[in-house]
Scaffold this active site. Structure first.
Site: not given
Ligand code: TRP
Length: 337
Positions: A112, A200, A203
């Site tokens: 991230k 995966k 969102k």
């Protein structure tokens, strides 16, 4: 003794098929046999840049979707993380005993952080400690999570055992914090992107077509499945490493149509992609429609949802405060009566 379970999802957007089939669907089963706590982890959602209006809306819609998917407020405690201030407080106490170098090796942080450029907050680094606080506050036995959260769970265990119980349990009687175990779901634990069977469903994927939102209209679901990535072979099959899309879509079909792997594999062995996609679309819409119906009822009735969250807060707070008190006491923080 009934085992206690805690899990949560971030309110960063509308929940999708992956959240439902990989996580919430299993929570629905667990609530029948376990003491269950399910939170909407809004404090985690602010560790990367966010929009305040979206956050409010997403927090409410995530809670409503928990209920619409079958989490029963009579069986489970449903609450919003920021409503129980003990989460932030325990996080601080854990921060003070967690070595910085444990945090710097967290894989998800590194991934991230790269995306954030030079705008990485301390909150993002601290994310796993807040997650440890979520889990440890409830003295949880089991934590249903996806594979990608295993390292965070390991961290929660290490903090509890090495940094709290071993160091502060001077009285030698029962331990301060329960050591939780990860509960990794097998079938359908990982639903992959419709556009890349190796990634995966997420969102945060900028491509909307990669996921099916639980609030997507039937026409949109039809369109997304139509455009889902395929390959040039005839017939669907499981577990062929060269055909991740076939494996993913067949897994989806198996779960959504309520059959088992063997019969799904047999049914779709020689079927063309077009025909298969029609079957999948049908199964998907018919499973999602009742969820949407329930969701629309709930969202129209804010009093009902507020009541559920208020009650959840009260129940969660009771457990959380008692653990927090134990840890504060162990740390030697002065208390006056
Ligand atoms: N980090 C988790 C995820 O992204 C969400 C989460 C936060 C969580 N706190 C938790 C999951 C506590 C389980 C238990 O999936």
């Amino acid at each position: 003794m009934t085992k206690r379970v805690l899990s949560g999802v971030q309110p960063t957007g509308v929940l999708h098929l992956g959240n439902w089939l990989g996580a919430i669907r299993n929570w629905v089963d667990l609530q029948k046999t376990h003491e269950t706590f399910f939170c909407v982890v809004d404090l985690h959602a602010i560790t990367v840049g966010h929009n305040p209006n979206d956050l409010k809306e997403n927090t409410l819609s995530t809670a409503a979707l928990y209920v619409a998917c079958g989490i029963d407020p009579k069986l489970s405690t449903i609450f919003v993380q920021s409503h129980v201030s003990a989460h932030s407080e325990l996080c601080w106490l854990l921060n003070c005993v967690t070595p910085l170098n444990w945090m710097e090796r967290m894989i998800q942080f590194k991934e991230k952080a790269i995306k954030q450029g030079d705008n990485v907050s301390i909150g993002l680094l601290d994310y796993p400690v807040l997650m440890a606080a979520d889990i440890l506050l409830y003295q949880s036995d089991l934590v249903p999570v996806g594979e990608d959260q295993k390292q965070h769970l390991e961290l929660a265990r290490d903090i509890a055992q090495q940094r709290i119980n071993n160091r502060f349990n001077i009285k030698g009687n029962d331990s301060i914090l329960k050591i939780p175990k990860a509960l990794i779901m097998k079938e359908g634990a990982k639903i992959m992107s419709l556009q890349d069977g190796r990634k995966k469903m997420s969102k945060s994927d900028p491509n909307e077509g990669s996921r099916i939102g639980l609030l997507d209209a039937p026409e949109l679901i039809t369109k997304k499945i139509k455009r889902a990535k395929t390959d040039s072979l005839l017939g669907l099959e499981f577990d062929n490493p060269d055909r991740p899309e076939a494996n993913n879509l067949l897994t989806l079909y198996t779960i959504l149509s309520g059959t088992n792997k063997e019969s799904a594999a047999l049914e779709c062995k020689e079927i063309g992609w077009g025909k298969f996609k029609n079957l999948l679309t049908e199964a998907c819409i018919s499973k999602i429609e009742p969820i949407q119906k329930k969701y629309n009822q709930l969202i129209k009735d804010p009093d009902q949802l507020n009541f559920i969250l208020e009650e959840g807060r009260t129940k969660a707070e009771e457990v959380a405060e008692s653990t927090l008190k134990k840890v504060k006491d162990a740390f030697g923080l002065l208390e006056i009566n």
